[in-house]
Design an enzyme around this catalytic site. Structure first.
Site, PDB file in Angstrom:
ATOM      1  CB  ILE A  39      -0.972   0.005   1.207  1.00  0.00           C
ATOM      2  CG1 ILE A  39      -1.753  -1.313   1.290  1.00  0.00           C
ATOM      3  CG2 ILE A  39      -1.946   1.187   1.098  1.00  0.00           C
ATOM      4  CD1 ILE A  39      -2.652  -1.439   2.508  1.00  0.00           C
ATOM      5  N   PRO A  40       1.571   1.490  -1.139  1.00  0.00           N
ATOM      6  CG  PRO A  40       2.263   1.656  -3.362  1.00  0.00           C
ATOM      7  CD  PRO A  40       1.570   0.750  -2.390  1.00  0.00           C
ATOM      8  CG  HIS A  41       0.988   5.662   2.155  1.00  0.00           C
ATOM      9  ND1 HIS A  41       1.299   4.359   2.467  1.00  0.00           N
ATOM     10  CD2 HIS A  41       1.453   6.400   3.174  1.00  0.00           C
ATOM     11  CE1 HIS A  41       1.909   4.313   3.632  1.00  0.00           C
ATOM     12  NE2 HIS A  41       2.032   5.547   4.080  1.00  0.00           N
ATOM     13  N   GLY A  42       1.476   8.525  -0.469  1.00  0.00           N
ATOM     14  CA  GLY A  42       2.200   9.780  -0.360  1.00  0.00           C
ATOM     15  C   GLY A  42       1.254  10.955  -0.225  1.00  0.00           C
ATOM     16  CB  ILE A  53      -3.607   5.778  -0.751  1.00  0.00           C
ATOM     17  CG1 ILE A  53      -4.463   4.505  -0.819  1.00  0.00           C
ATOM     18  CG2 ILE A  53      -4.402   6.948  -0.193  1.00  0.00           C
ATOM     19  CD1 ILE A  53      -4.871   3.966   0.517  1.00  0.00           C
TER      20      ILE A  53
END
Length: 154
Positions: free
Chosen positions: A64-67, A102
């Protein structure tokens, strides 16, 4: 918050090709740029910045990579099923083949955490995960997520 609050049919990819974690994040950034209107490089940089803090690979082939990005006007997601798993330096060491990226505005506060929790909740459903892994069509993949999405109080 439901997964369909984060993704749209255009933000789903059932057969993403990537050979490395970096290439995967670049592909996700390109797809997200078309949806949210922020430059792919800015998205990629935000994702890399977060990954430097620790892998967002949560285990069992899922990441779940996110920034957070200043220019975003809302929360955006991209869901991808990879054609071949890639090493993501996940907590359990398993390669990743399902990714729910996300992106949130820098000022999103608790909404950022709600979006992450929403993605994690969805991907804890072993039956849904198995079905997602077996699906090779973008619209079918989105339909599965939409049908299985249930509102949760946050």
């Amino acid at each position: 918050m439901r997964p369909t609050d984060l993704i749209s049919p255009e933000s789903v990819c059932a057969s993403l090709k990537a050979a490395t974690k970096k290439q995967l994040l670049q592909e996700l950034s390109e797809k997200a740029a078309k949806i949210c209107g922020v430059a792919a490089r800015e998205i990629f940089d935000a994702l890399l910045h977060r990954e430097r803090l620790g892998s967002t690979g949560i285990g069992e082939g899922i990441a779940i990579p996110h920034g957070k990005l200043a220019k975003l006007k809302g929360i955006y997601g991209v869901f991808a099923r990879l054609e071949r798993p890639v090493d993501f330096a996940a907590l359990d060491g398993a390669p990743v083949d399902l990714v729910f990226m996300i992106l949130t505005p820098e000022t999103s506060g608790a909404d950022h955490l709600k979006a992450l929790a929403c993605a994690a909740r969805m991907l804890r459903d072993a039956g849904l995960v198995a079905t997602l892994r077996a699906t090779r069509d973008d619209s079918a993949l989105y339909s599965l997520i939409a049908q299985r999405s249930k509102p949760h109080a946050a």
